[in-house]
Design a protein around this motif. Structure first.
Motif, PDB file in Angstrom:
ATOM      1  N   UNK A  47       0.838  -1.198   0.000  1.00  0.00           N
ATOM      2  CA  UNK A  47       0.000   0.000   0.000  1.00  0.00           C
ATOM      3  C   UNK A  47       0.872   1.247   0.000  1.00  0.00           C
ATOM      4  N   UNK A  48       0.546   2.178  -0.858  1.00  0.00           N
ATOM      5  CA  UNK A  48       1.176   3.489  -0.860  1.00  0.00           C
ATOM      6  C   UNK A  48       0.059   4.492  -0.610  1.00  0.00           C
ATOM      7  N   UNK A  49      -0.050   4.954   0.632  1.00  0.00           N
ATOM      8  CA  UNK A  49      -1.170   5.816   1.000  1.00  0.00           C
ATOM      9  C   UNK A  49      -1.018   7.232   0.459  1.00  0.00           C
ATOM     10  N   UNK A  50      -2.158   7.894   0.329  1.00  0.00           N
ATOM     11  CA  UNK A  50      -2.201   9.282  -0.098  1.00  0.00           C
ATOM     12  C   UNK A  50      -3.289   9.978   0.717  1.00  0.00           C
ATOM     13  N   UNK A  51      -3.434  11.253   0.523  1.00  0.00           N
ATOM     14  CA  UNK A  51      -4.515  11.980   1.177  1.00  0.00           C
ATOM     15  C   UNK A  51      -5.850  11.565   0.561  1.00  0.00           C
ATOM     16  N   UNK A  86     -11.800  19.732  -0.497  1.00  0.00           N
ATOM     17  CA  UNK A  86     -11.689  19.102   0.819  1.00  0.00           C
ATOM     18  C   UNK A  86     -10.915  17.793   0.733  1.00  0.00           C
ATOM     19  N   UNK A  87      -9.820  17.725   1.478  1.00  0.00           N
ATOM     20  CA  UNK A  87      -8.992  16.532   1.565  1.00  0.00           C
ATOM     21  C   UNK A  87      -8.905  16.106   3.024  1.00  0.00           C
ATOM     22  N   UNK A  88      -8.567  14.842   3.260  1.00  0.00           N
ATOM     23  CA  UNK A  88      -8.426  14.346   4.634  1.00  0.00           C
ATOM     24  C   UNK A  88      -7.147  13.538   4.782  1.00  0.00           C
ATOM     25  N   UNK A  89      -6.566  13.648   5.968  1.00  0.00           N
ATOM     26  CA  UNK A  89      -5.353  12.891   6.262  1.00  0.00           C
ATOM     27  C   UNK A  89      -5.667  11.454   6.661  1.00  0.00           C
ATOM     28  N   UNK A  90      -6.852  11.225   7.217  1.00  0.00           N
ATOM     29  CA  UNK A  90      -7.213   9.903   7.709  1.00  0.00           C
ATOM     30  C   UNK A  90      -7.002   9.763   9.202  1.00  0.00           C
ATOM     31  N   UNK A  91      -6.586  10.841   9.865  1.00  0.00           N
ATOM     32  CA  UNK A  91      -6.415  10.801  11.317  1.00  0.00           C
ATOM     33  C   UNK A  91      -5.472  11.888  11.792  1.00  0.00           C
ATOM     34  N   UNK A  96       1.519  14.083   7.625  1.00  0.00           N
ATOM     35  CA  UNK A  96       2.904  13.672   7.417  1.00  0.00           C
ATOM     36  C   UNK A  96       3.342  14.024   5.992  1.00  0.00           C
ATOM     37  N   UNK A  97       4.351  13.348   5.493  1.00  0.00           N
ATOM     38  CA  UNK A  97       4.925  13.694   4.183  1.00  0.00           C
ATOM     39  C   UNK A  97       3.929  13.634   3.030  1.00  0.00           C
ATOM     40  N   UNK A 100       3.052  16.804   1.080  1.00  0.00           N
ATOM     41  CA  UNK A 100       3.946  17.422   0.083  1.00  0.00           C
ATOM     42  C   UNK A 100       3.272  17.611  -1.273  1.00  0.00           C
ATOM     43  N   UNK A 101       2.213  16.872  -1.555  1.00  0.00           N
ATOM     44  CA  UNK A 101       1.486  17.060  -2.824  1.00  0.00           C
ATOM     45  C   UNK A 101       0.775  18.407  -2.858  1.00  0.00           C
ATOM     46  N   UNK A 102       0.740  19.106  -1.728  1.00  0.00           N
ATOM     47  CA  UNK A 102       0.045  20.393  -1.634  1.00  0.00           C
ATOM     48  C   UNK A 102       0.957  21.575  -1.944  1.00  0.00           C
TER      49      UNK A 102
END
Length: 168
Positions: A47-51, A86-91, A96-97, A100-102
């Protein structure tokens, strides 16, 4: 880009709109974990997580970004405040890193109650990003909201209920 990474299955109480955390069901389940268990993902897949909502960034390049903790909050607020992406970090701890896409985006981060200090500290770790951490919830929360650890979605839903009640 534009590839599904996983899905987070979260049980919610249909009456309160809050997550079920009483131990009667798992708090969260992941689609990729189930697919791995059924041998439907290739060996070595990781898994490579994203926002949450990150795939929308190129589709809405001119919208300022509002970053919250919960996926549910991002979904609810996107309907009420369409002037933001609207984006979410998941918690809380997931700031975290992945942020950086922002780069080159104006971002307002709105943590749940109790998360302001941590997110303000985390935002300083990304000096190239234009992130303002909002203390709106910290400054305006009721004692009841503080006790329940409310987030912006809770505030929005409560405001809507109050508006409807005052119309009667």
């Amino acid at each position: 880009m534009d590839r599904c990474r996983t899905g987070k299955i979260i049980p919610y109480d249909p009456h309160t709109g809050h997550r079920i955390k009483d131990g009667s069901v798992p708090e969260a389940m992941w689609v990729h974990s189930r697919l791995k268990a059924m041998h439907q993902l290739p060996d070595g897949w990781t898994l490579s997580q994203c926002l949450f909502g990150e795939l929308l960034l190129p589709r809405y390049p001119d919208l300022p970004v509002a970053l919250v903790e919960a996926e549910k909050t991002a979904v609810i607020c996107s309907a009420v405040f369409p002037e933001f992406l609207w984006l979410a970090t998941g918690g809380l701890s997931q700031f975290n890193d992945r942020v950086n896409v922002l780069l080159c985006r104006k971002v307002i981060a709105i943590p749940d109650l109790g998360g302001y200090d941590l997110w303000r500290k985390k935002a300083r770790e990304y000096p190239l990003l234009d992130i303002t951490v909002s203390d709106y919830l910290e400054k305006n929360a009721t004692p009841e909201q503080r006790e329940m650890g409310a987030d912006l979605a809770d505030w929005v839903v409560e405001e809507r209920r109050n508006d409807r009640a005052s119309m009667k």
